[in-house]
Motif scaffolding. Structure first.
Motif, mmCIF file in Angstrom:
data_model
loop_
_atom_site.group_PDB
_atom_site.id
_atom_site.type_symbol
_atom_site.label_atom_id
_atom_site.label_comp_id
_atom_site.label_asym_id
_atom_site.label_seq_id
_atom_site.Cartn_x
_atom_site.Cartn_y
_atom_site.Cartn_z
ATOM 1 N N PHE A 132 19.922 -19.914 -6.374
ATOM 2 C CA PHE A 132 20.493 -19.016 -7.379
ATOM 3 C C PHE A 132 19.569 -17.814 -7.558
ATOM 4 C CE2 PHE A 132 22.646 -22.988 -8.426
ATOM 5 C CZ PHE A 132 23.949 -22.540 -8.598
ATOM 6 N N LYS A 133 20.181 -16.669 -7.783
ATOM 7 C CA LYS A 133 19.417 -15.420 -7.873
ATOM 8 C C LYS A 133 18.943 -15.146 -9.297
ATOM 9 C CE LYS A 133 22.805 -13.164 -5.832
ATOM 10 N NZ LYS A 133 23.627 -12.096 -5.237
ATOM 11 N N LYS A 191 10.538 -24.482 -1.243
ATOM 12 C CA LYS A 191 9.978 -23.132 -1.190
ATOM 13 C C LYS A 191 10.244 -22.360 -2.483
ATOM 14 C CE LYS A 191 7.836 -22.142 2.693
ATOM 15 N NZ LYS A 191 6.510 -21.482 2.735
ATOM 16 N N ASN A 192 11.446 -22.490 -3.027
ATOM 17 C CA ASN A 192 11.752 -21.764 -4.252
ATOM 18 C C ASN A 192 10.904 -22.259 -5.422
ATOM 19 O OD1 ASN A 192 13.856 -19.605 -4.051
ATOM 20 N ND2 ASN A 192 14.964 -21.212 -2.980
ATOM 21 N N LYS A 193 10.699 -23.563 -5.497
ATOM 22 C CA LYS A 193 9.843 -24.108 -6.552
ATOM 23 C C LYS A 193 8.402 -23.630 -6.376
ATOM 24 C CE LYS A 193 12.437 -28.362 -7.545
ATOM 25 N NZ LYS A 193 12.422 -29.851 -7.445
ATOM 26 N N ASP A 194 7.924 -23.732 -5.147
ATOM 27 C CA ASP A 194 6.552 -23.335 -4.845
ATOM 28 C C ASP A 194 6.343 -21.828 -5.049
ATOM 29 O OD1 ASP A 194 3.852 -23.806 -3.522
ATOM 30 O OD2 ASP A 194 4.726 -22.353 -2.137
ATOM 31 N N ASN A 195 7.303 -21.030 -4.586
ATOM 32 C CA ASN A 195 7.157 -19.578 -4.699
ATOM 33 C C ASN A 195 7.265 -19.096 -6.139
ATOM 34 O OD1 ASN A 195 8.764 -18.813 -1.491
ATOM 35 N ND2 ASN A 195 6.662 -19.391 -1.968
ATOM 36 N N PHE A 196 8.028 -19.803 -6.959
ATOM 37 C CA PHE A 196 8.088 -19.469 -8.386
ATOM 38 C C PHE A 196 6.702 -19.648 -9.021
ATOM 39 C CE2 PHE A 196 9.133 -20.956 -12.842
ATOM 40 C CZ PHE A 196 9.361 -19.679 -13.333
ATOM 41 N N VAL A 241 17.286 -11.414 8.898
ATOM 42 C CA VAL A 241 16.609 -10.313 8.195
ATOM 43 C C VAL A 241 15.422 -10.746 7.338
ATOM 44 C CG1 VAL A 241 18.718 -8.944 8.131
ATOM 45 C CG2 VAL A 241 18.171 -10.426 6.197
ATOM 46 N N VAL A 242 15.157 -12.041 7.247
ATOM 47 C CA VAL A 242 14.073 -12.489 6.373
ATOM 48 C C VAL A 242 12.848 -12.879 7.195
ATOM 49 C CG1 VAL A 242 15.567 -13.210 4.480
ATOM 50 C CG2 VAL A 242 15.049 -14.826 6.310
ATOM 51 N N SER A 243 11.777 -13.270 6.512
ATOM 52 C CA SER A 243 10.524 -13.596 7.194
ATOM 53 C C SER A 243 10.605 -14.975 7.847
ATOM 54 C CB SER A 243 9.363 -13.579 6.197
ATOM 55 O OG SER A 243 9.434 -14.694 5.323
ATOM 56 N N ASP A 244 9.695 -15.207 8.792
ATOM 57 C CA ASP A 244 9.632 -16.511 9.460
ATOM 58 C C ASP A 244 9.269 -17.620 8.482
ATOM 59 O OD1 ASP A 244 10.276 -15.720 12.094
ATOM 60 O OD2 ASP A 244 8.233 -14.997 12.417
ATOM 61 N N ASN A 245 8.624 -17.233 7.362
ATOM 62 C CA ASN A 245 8.142 -18.215 6.401
ATOM 63 C C ASN A 245 9.133 -18.487 5.275
ATOM 64 O OD1 ASN A 245 6.059 -19.993 5.549
ATOM 65 N ND2 ASN A 245 5.469 -18.545 3.947
ATOM 66 N N SER A 246 10.295 -17.852 5.322
ATOM 67 C CA SER A 246 11.343 -18.099 4.325
ATOM 68 C C SER A 246 12.101 -19.372 4.696
ATOM 69 C CB SER A 246 12.318 -16.924 4.305
ATOM 70 O OG SER A 246 13.005 -16.851 5.549
ATOM 71 N N PRO A 247 12.892 -19.937 3.785
ATOM 72 C CA PRO A 247 13.675 -21.124 4.132
ATOM 73 C C PRO A 247 14.554 -20.923 5.371
ATOM 74 C CG PRO A 247 13.681 -20.813 1.764
ATOM 75 C CD PRO A 247 12.996 -19.607 2.345
ATOM 76 N N GLY A 294 9.944 3.598 -6.365
ATOM 77 C CA GLY A 294 10.596 3.729 -7.668
ATOM 78 C C GLY A 294 12.006 4.287 -7.576
ATOM 79 N N ILE A 295 12.603 4.191 -6.395
ATOM 80 C CA ILE A 295 13.972 4.695 -6.206
ATOM 81 C C ILE A 295 14.984 3.799 -6.916
ATOM 82 C CG2 ILE A 295 15.760 5.137 -4.459
ATOM 83 C CD1 ILE A 295 13.470 5.931 -2.559
ATOM 84 N N ILE A 296 14.665 2.511 -6.993
ATOM 85 C CA ILE A 296 15.503 1.577 -7.743
ATOM 86 C C ILE A 296 14.687 0.990 -8.887
ATOM 87 C CG2 ILE A 296 17.069 0.995 -5.852
ATOM 88 C CD1 ILE A 296 15.368 -1.488 -5.326
ATOM 89 N N ASP A 297 15.409 0.540 -9.919
ATOM 90 C CA ASP A 297 14.739 -0.046 -11.089
ATOM 91 C C ASP A 297 14.539 -1.546 -10.946
ATOM 92 O OD1 ASP A 297 14.757 2.404 -12.736
ATOM 93 O OD2 ASP A 297 16.936 2.160 -12.627
ATOM 94 N N GLY A 298 15.355 -2.175 -10.101
ATOM 95 C CA GLY A 298 15.251 -3.615 -9.978
ATOM 96 C C GLY A 298 16.103 -4.152 -8.845
ATOM 97 N N GLN A 299 16.131 -5.483 -8.752
ATOM 98 C CA GLN A 299 16.894 -6.132 -7.686
ATOM 99 C C GLN A 299 17.196 -7.577 -8.099
ATOM 100 O OE1 GLN A 299 15.337 -8.678 -5.164
ATOM 101 N NE2 GLN A 299 14.086 -8.985 -6.988
ATOM 102 N N GLN A 300 18.124 -8.193 -7.381
ATOM 103 C CA GLN A 300 18.465 -9.597 -7.599
ATOM 104 C C GLN A 300 18.103 -10.389 -6.348
ATOM 105 O OE1 GLN A 300 22.300 -10.606 -9.884
ATOM 106 N NE2 GLN A 300 22.848 -8.828 -8.664
ATOM 107 N N ASN A 301 17.452 -11.532 -6.542
ATOM 108 C CA ASN A 301 17.107 -12.346 -5.382
ATOM 109 C C ASN A 301 16.630 -13.720 -5.817
ATOM 110 O OD1 ASN A 301 16.815 -12.435 -2.420
ATOM 111 N ND2 ASN A 301 16.560 -10.224 -2.659
ATOM 112 N N THR A 302 16.254 -14.515 -4.828
ATOM 113 C CA THR A 302 15.717 -15.849 -5.090
ATOM 114 C C THR A 302 14.198 -15.774 -5.148
ATOM 115 O OG1 THR A 302 15.638 -16.340 -2.731
ATOM 116 C CG2 THR A 302 17.651 -16.957 -3.916
ATOM 117 N N PHE A 303 13.586 -16.816 -5.686
ATOM 118 C CA PHE A 303 12.126 -16.840 -5.787
ATOM 119 C C PHE A 303 11.477 -16.709 -4.407
ATOM 120 C CE2 PHE A 303 13.156 -19.754 -9.527
ATOM 121 C CZ PHE A 303 13.040 -18.737 -10.458
#
Length: 322
Positions: free
Chosen positions: A141-142, A268-273, A27-33, A196-205
């Protein structure tokens, strides 16, 4: 010369005729981990099999979301999937051990769990349900992002609609602070944020950046509230249909892909942050030791609520890995 060309043609036709094609959905992009690791896996399987095994990749939920992929595995529509632990929990609730708030302290502890009695137990439970877990993969970690208000303490989430993956543990964790979990597939989160249907979400960088979530959120709290990982799985029926040579080839490629995935997830998480900080105006709330202790103690008071689902013995086993 014509005889040589004829023999070459016959050789390539024989490879084509006797090749097997296996499909993998995610379900994620080709460029994700995860996306990069699956491409790595494809390349190695096809190269090492000399073209006799071909891998077709369907990213971004274009074929199935994670829950649908599990059913598709059972029906033989696809041969591999890499759903999040939370989605496998539909079949094996104990996979929610990784959703437990502040149970895991570090990536080292996570990786030790992958080769411990914890993973052995989860693999056996999955096998009973018809799935073979071939590898455990990381994302990280999310963190929590929100649109209208910063989240400094757990109860700041009260009343907010937060998209979740849908596991009991994740939903209950949010309900414990008065938030409203909204269970929706990953590939529609961006639309929910835009509208604006949701106020937020949890995920990784990496997911927040590659999916563009940061464009529609104003605050990000580095909460580390739960872990996002994946199980690279197949169906028991499909796995048993392969010969020993094919299984070995796939496992060798997967071993290399898994080592690659661990490295790229961290990078990727370090770079994307950093990219999020550069390309957005989000206010980033870091957790000092006092804040972290407040969050940890708040949720640990409720661990007993999760015992019937995850199991106290499994939680205790993780604690022994600290």
């Amino acid at each position: 010369m014509r005889i040589f060309q004829f023999l070459v043609l016959i050789f390539f036709l024989s490879i084509y005729c006797y090749s097997k094609t296996f499909r993998i959905s995610h379900v994620v992009s080709d460029n994700s981990p995860k996306g990069l690791a699956i491409s790595f896996f494809k390349k190695h399987v096809e190269f090492n099999s000399k073209g006799k095994i071909k891998i077709e990749i369907y990213p971004n939920g274009v074929l199935f979301d994670d829950r649908e992929a599990l059913d598709a595995l059972k029906r033989g529509i696809i041969q591999f999937a890499a759903p999040s632990f939370s989605k496998i929990a539909d079949y094996v609730p104990e996979f929610q051990i990784y959703d437990m708030p502040y149970l895991f302290k570090s990536m080292d502890q996570i990786h030790r769990s992958y080769i411990s009695d914890v993973s052995s137990y989860l693999k056996q439970k999955a096998l009973v349900k018809g799935f073979v877990v071939l590898a455990f993969w990381d994302n990280g970690f999310k963190v929590i992002t929100t649109r209208d208000k910063p989240i400094l303490k757990p109860l700041d989430l009260k009343g907010l609609k937060i998209r979740t993956q849908g596991s009991f543990v994740i939903n209950k964790t949010l309900e414990l602070v008065g938030a409203k979990p909204v269970v929706k597939p990953f590939n529609v989160v961006i639309d929910l944020l835009k509208a604006g249907i949701i106020d937020g979400q949890q995920n990784t960088f990496s997911n927040i950046y590659t999916q563009g979530f940061y464009k529609y959120q104003n605050y990000m709290t580095l909460s580390r509230l739960g872990f996002l990982g994946y199980a690279f799985i197949t169906s028991n029926k499909f796995w048993n249909s392969l010969n020993s040579k094919e299984k070995k080839l796939i496992m060798n490629a997967l071993e290399e892909a898994t080592a690659f995935e661990y490295r790229v997830a961290e990078e990727k998480n370090k770079d994307n942050f950093i990219r999020i900080k550069i390309h957005s105006n989000m206010k980033i709330i870091k957790m000092d030791s006092k804040m972290l202790k407040l969050w940890e103690e708040y949720f640990k008071n409720y661990y007993s609520i999760f015992y019937p689902v995850v199991g106290k013995k499994l939680i205790d086993e993780v604690l022994r890995l600290e």
